[in-house]
Scaffold this motif. Structure first.
Motif, short mmCIF file in Angstrom:
data_model
loop_
_atom_site.label_atom_id
_atom_site.label_comp_id
_atom_site.label_asym_id
_atom_site.label_seq_id
_atom_site.Cartn_x
_atom_site.Cartn_y
_atom_site.Cartn_z
N UNK A 16 0.82 -1.21 0.00
CA UNK A 16 0.00 0.00 0.00
C UNK A 16 0.85 1.26 0.00
N UNK A 17 0.22 2.36 -0.38
CA UNK A 17 0.90 3.65 -0.37
C UNK A 17 2.01 3.73 -1.40
N UNK A 18 2.88 4.72 -1.27
CA UNK A 18 3.94 4.94 -2.25
C UNK A 18 5.01 3.84 -2.26
N UNK A 19 5.13 3.07 -1.20
CA UNK A 19 6.16 2.02 -1.11
C UNK A 19 5.63 0.66 -1.52
N UNK A 20 4.44 0.59 -2.11
CA UNK A 20 3.80 -0.68 -2.46
C UNK A 20 4.70 -1.53 -3.36
N UNK A 21 4.91 -2.78 -2.95
CA UNK A 21 5.69 -3.71 -3.74
C UNK A 21 7.18 -3.69 -3.46
N UNK A 22 7.65 -2.75 -2.67
CA UNK A 22 9.09 -2.70 -2.38
C UNK A 22 9.43 -3.59 -1.20
N UNK A 23 10.65 -4.07 -1.21
CA UNK A 23 11.17 -4.88 -0.12
C UNK A 23 12.44 -4.20 0.38
N UNK A 24 12.45 -3.83 1.67
CA UNK A 24 13.60 -3.13 2.25
C UNK A 24 14.18 -3.94 3.40
N UNK A 25 15.49 -3.87 3.60
CA UNK A 25 16.06 -4.50 4.79
C UNK A 25 15.74 -3.64 6.01
N UNK A 26 15.07 -4.22 7.00
CA UNK A 26 14.66 -3.52 8.20
C UNK A 26 15.43 -4.11 9.38
N UNK A 27 16.02 -3.23 10.19
CA UNK A 27 16.77 -3.69 11.35
C UNK A 27 15.86 -4.36 12.36
N UNK A 28 16.33 -5.45 12.96
CA UNK A 28 15.56 -6.18 13.96
C UNK A 28 15.96 -5.72 15.35
N UNK A 29 15.02 -5.74 16.26
CA UNK A 29 15.29 -5.36 17.64
C UNK A 29 15.90 -6.52 18.41
N UNK A 30 16.03 -6.36 19.71
CA UNK A 30 16.65 -7.40 20.52
C UNK A 30 15.78 -8.65 20.62
N UNK A 31 14.47 -8.51 20.35
CA UNK A 31 13.57 -9.67 20.36
C UNK A 31 13.57 -10.41 19.03
N UNK A 32 14.24 -9.85 18.02
CA UNK A 32 14.27 -10.48 16.71
C UNK A 32 13.15 -10.04 15.80
N UNK A 33 12.38 -9.03 16.22
CA UNK A 33 11.27 -8.53 15.42
C UNK A 33 11.58 -7.13 14.93
N UNK A 34 11.05 -6.75 13.76
CA UNK A 34 11.19 -5.37 13.31
C UNK A 34 10.29 -4.46 14.13
N UNK A 35 10.47 -3.14 14.07
CA UNK A 35 9.62 -2.23 14.85
C UNK A 35 8.15 -2.31 14.45
N UNK A 36 7.25 -2.00 15.39
CA UNK A 36 5.82 -2.07 15.12
C UNK A 36 5.36 -1.03 14.12
N UNK A 37 5.99 0.12 14.12
CA UNK A 37 5.67 1.18 13.16
C UNK A 37 6.96 1.59 12.47
N UNK A 38 6.87 1.82 11.16
CA UNK A 38 8.03 2.23 10.37
C UNK A 38 7.68 3.56 9.73
N UNK A 39 8.45 4.58 10.05
CA UNK A 39 8.18 5.94 9.54
C UNK A 39 9.24 6.30 8.51
N UNK A 40 8.79 6.80 7.36
CA UNK A 40 9.69 7.18 6.28
C UNK A 40 9.49 8.67 6.00
N UNK A 41 10.46 9.53 6.35
CA UNK A 41 10.32 10.95 6.02
C UNK A 41 10.62 11.19 4.55
#
Length: 112
Positions: A16-41
């Motif tokens: 959805x939105x302008x990033x629809x279809x893209x795959x980005x490497x997202x840093x994982x937290x100490x629990x091994x999960x990515x952040x709950x919300x991802x903000x792109x300025x």
């Protein structure tokens, strides 16, 4: 300073939105999960304040998603939030934010 080791990331799809279809490497937290919300300025081309795109983490569905022992998802994706705000926790005791927290100072008070 001591070496902390490699930083872990996971290729995460955006829907959805302008990033629809893209795959980005997202840093994982100490629990091994990515952040709950991802903000792109996104910078404004006219020099104004940047627009912030907000995406929320949701479990991936479909085949090959890698479900854990107790049904916990190990794979995630991000869905576009057009309202542009992070989700608020919805606890059973939470009140809706429709009423002001403090009454206005100039409000009439009932006095005997």
């Amino acid at each position: 300073m001591a070496e902390t080791g490699p930083v872990k990331s996971e290729d995460t799809p955006f829907e959805g939105g302008p990033m629809d279809g893209r795959v980005l490497p997202v840093l994982l937290g100490i629990t091994g999960h990515p952040p709950k919300a991802y903000r792109i300025p996104v910078p404004d081309p006219h020099g104004g304040p940047p627009t912030v795109l907000v995406y929320h983490r949701v479990p991936r569905t479909g085949t090959g998603t890698g479900t854990g022992r107790v049904g916990l998802s190990r794979r995630w994706k991000y869905e576009y939030a057009p309202e542009g705000q992070a989700r608020r926790l919805n606890w059973p005791w939470s009140r809706p934010r429709t009423t002001p927290r403090n009454p206005p100072q100039d409000a009439p008070r009932d006095t005997p």
